[in-house]
Structures are given as C-alpha cells and as structure tokens.
Write a protein that holds these residues in place. Structure first.
Motif, short mmCIF file in Angstrom:
data_model
loop_
_atom_site.label_atom_id
_atom_site.label_comp_id
_atom_site.label_asym_id
_atom_site.label_seq_id
_atom_site.Cartn_x
_atom_site.Cartn_y
_atom_site.Cartn_z
N SER A 55 0.86 -1.19 0.00
CA SER A 55 0.00 0.00 0.00
C SER A 55 0.90 1.24 0.00
O SER A 55 2.11 1.13 0.18
N GLY A 56 0.30 2.40 -0.22
CA GLY A 56 1.02 3.65 -0.02
C GLY A 56 1.60 4.28 -1.27
O GLY A 56 1.42 3.80 -2.40
N ALA A 57 2.37 5.37 -1.03
CA ALA A 57 2.86 6.23 -2.10
C ALA A 57 3.80 5.51 -3.07
O ALA A 57 3.88 5.88 -4.24
N HIS A 58 4.52 4.49 -2.58
CA HIS A 58 5.48 3.79 -3.44
C HIS A 58 4.94 2.45 -3.93
O HIS A 58 5.71 1.55 -4.28
N VAL A 104 12.24 -19.49 7.60
CA VAL A 104 11.64 -18.19 7.27
C VAL A 104 10.27 -18.14 7.96
O VAL A 104 9.44 -19.02 7.74
N LEU A 105 10.05 -17.12 8.78
CA LEU A 105 8.79 -17.06 9.53
C LEU A 105 7.68 -16.44 8.69
O LEU A 105 7.90 -15.46 7.97
N ASP A 106 6.46 -17.00 8.80
CA ASP A 106 5.29 -16.43 8.12
C ASP A 106 4.93 -15.10 8.77
O ASP A 106 5.25 -14.85 9.94
N ASN A 107 4.26 -14.25 8.00
CA ASN A 107 3.68 -13.02 8.57
C ASN A 107 2.22 -12.95 8.15
O ASN A 107 1.91 -12.62 7.01
N ASP A 108 1.33 -13.31 9.08
CA ASP A 108 -0.12 -13.34 8.80
C ASP A 108 -0.83 -12.08 9.26
O ASP A 108 -2.06 -12.06 9.32
N ALA A 109 -0.06 -11.02 9.58
CA ALA A 109 -0.69 -9.78 10.08
C ALA A 109 -1.65 -9.22 9.04
O ALA A 109 -1.41 -9.32 7.83
N HIS A 110 -2.74 -8.60 9.52
CA HIS A 110 -3.73 -8.02 8.61
C HIS A 110 -3.13 -6.85 7.84
O HIS A 110 -3.38 -6.71 6.64
N PHE A 111 -2.34 -6.01 8.53
CA PHE A 111 -1.71 -4.86 7.87
C PHE A 111 -0.25 -4.76 8.29
O PHE A 111 0.07 -4.83 9.47
N VAL A 112 0.63 -4.59 7.32
CA VAL A 112 2.05 -4.37 7.58
C VAL A 112 2.44 -3.11 6.79
O VAL A 112 2.08 -2.99 5.61
N THR A 113 3.13 -2.17 7.41
CA THR A 113 3.51 -0.95 6.69
C THR A 113 4.50 -1.30 5.58
O THR A 113 5.26 -2.29 5.70
N PRO A 114 4.55 -0.50 4.52
CA PRO A 114 5.49 -0.79 3.42
C PRO A 114 6.93 -0.90 3.92
O PRO A 114 7.66 -1.81 3.50
N LEU A 115 7.36 0.00 4.80
CA LEU A 115 8.75 -0.04 5.28
C LEU A 115 9.02 -1.30 6.09
O LEU A 115 10.11 -1.88 6.00
N VAL A 174 13.92 9.09 6.77
CA VAL A 174 14.19 10.54 6.81
C VAL A 174 13.16 11.28 5.98
O VAL A 174 12.61 12.30 6.37
N ALA A 175 12.85 10.71 4.78
CA ALA A 175 11.95 11.37 3.84
C ALA A 175 10.48 11.12 4.17
O ALA A 175 9.60 11.67 3.54
N GLY A 176 10.24 10.24 5.16
CA GLY A 176 8.86 9.94 5.55
C GLY A 176 8.18 8.96 4.61
O GLY A 176 6.97 8.81 4.63
N GLY A 177 9.01 8.25 3.78
CA GLY A 177 8.48 7.35 2.76
C GLY A 177 7.94 6.06 3.25
O GLY A 177 7.30 5.34 2.54
#
Ligand SMILES: [Fe+2]
Length: 177
Positions: A55-58, A104-115, A174-177
């Motif tokens: 999701s997001g700007a990038h 390698v661990l799974d990530n089943d989180a509903h939302f993960v930030t792009p970073l 730094v850029a808030g990306g």
C-alpha cells in the motif's frame, strides 16, 4: 513392526538414484538442501503476500519489485528439488512438510507498513544467503561440486535481493516514505 521397517527400506530403495555419493553424504546434503527448499517456498509465499498487500505512495515500485523477487525465488525451487533427486535423496512432499522445516517465519498480520515489509524481506533474504553459504560449505565437504555451483548463483541472487530491498528504503525514514 519388523514388516514396517522392511517396507520403509523397500520404499526408500524404490527412489534410490545411482549417484556415486555415500548414503551419509546423501543424507547430509538432502537434509540441508530440503530445509533450504522449505525456506524458498516460505519466502516465495511471503514475498507474494507483501506484493499483494502492498500500500502507499510507493505502491507501484514496491509491488513490482516484490513481483520480480517472487519470480526469482520460485525459479529456484524446481532445480533445487531435482538436484536432490539426482543425488539420490528425496525432498519436499507437501505444504505441511514445508511448514515443519521452514526457518523463514510467516507473517499473517492483517496490515504491515510498506517499510516494515521491505525491512522484513531484507532480513529474510540476508538470513537465507547465510544459510545458503553454510550449505555450500557442506557441499565442499562432500565434493558435491554441482550443488555448490548452483548454490553460488542462488547466494548471489539472495544478496542482490537484500541489496535492492536496502537501497529502495535507504532514506525512506528521513523522507517519511
Ligand atoms: Fe502480481
């Protein structure tokens, strides 16, 4: 009980390959490379998970980068599995088998930030490269030159993925990306 042991031996014989490697070498190499194969499948699914839920700007850049990475990771699975069969070993049978072996661990989180997605995949690829290098050492120990040669390409690819994932977010905080 005796018949079960006998039948397991008979079944193993049905899939033996005359590779010239000792059974001890085959067991060591197949064990190490089957665990790697589980890692490749787990990392493939996680990379596609983040590709689909980016999701997001990038979005466009990250979505496409992870698609490229997913394709590269998936492309390893068949040659890796078939290398094990050439050696005389057996390998992954099912999704359940993958889940029992994956590091390698799974990530089943509903939302993960792009970073966070990019950082997690960078760490996963760096760790995978380290495990690939360890298995390369095992191949050297047993004189398995062909597996070592394949692993060298896959190590380079994992390190390249980690590099790309690092660079695309180098100044992002730094850029808030
Ligand atoms: Fe896609």
């Amino acid at each position: 009980m005796q018949s079960m042991v006998k039948s397991a031996k008979t079944e193993a014989a049905l899939l033996q390959t005359p590779s010239g490697f000792t059974q001890d070498a085959i067991n060591a190499l197949a064990g190490s490379m089957t665990a790697l194969l589980a890692d490749f499948f787990a990392l493939y699914v996680k990379t596609k998970n983040f590709h689909w839920h980016m999701s997001g700007a990038h979005f466009r850049d990250y979505h496409r980068l992870l698609d490229d990475h997913g394709s590269q990771i998936f492309a390893v699975t068949d040659p890796l599995a078939e290398r094990l069969r050439k050696l005389g070993g057996t390998t992954i049978r099912s999704i359940g088998h993958i889940s029992r072996l994956q590091r390698v661990l799974d990530n089943d989180a509903h939302f993960v930030t792009p970073l966070d997605m990019i950082a997690e995949l960078r760490e996963d690829n760096t760790a995978l490269a380290g495990r690939l290098r360890q298995t390369h050492g095992l191949c050297d120990d047993h004189g398995d030159i062909a597996s070592a040669s394949l692993l060298e390409t896959w190590i380079d690819e994992a390190e390249a993925r980690a590099w790309f994932l690092y660079e695309v977010t180098r100044h992002a905080e730094v850029a808030g990306g």
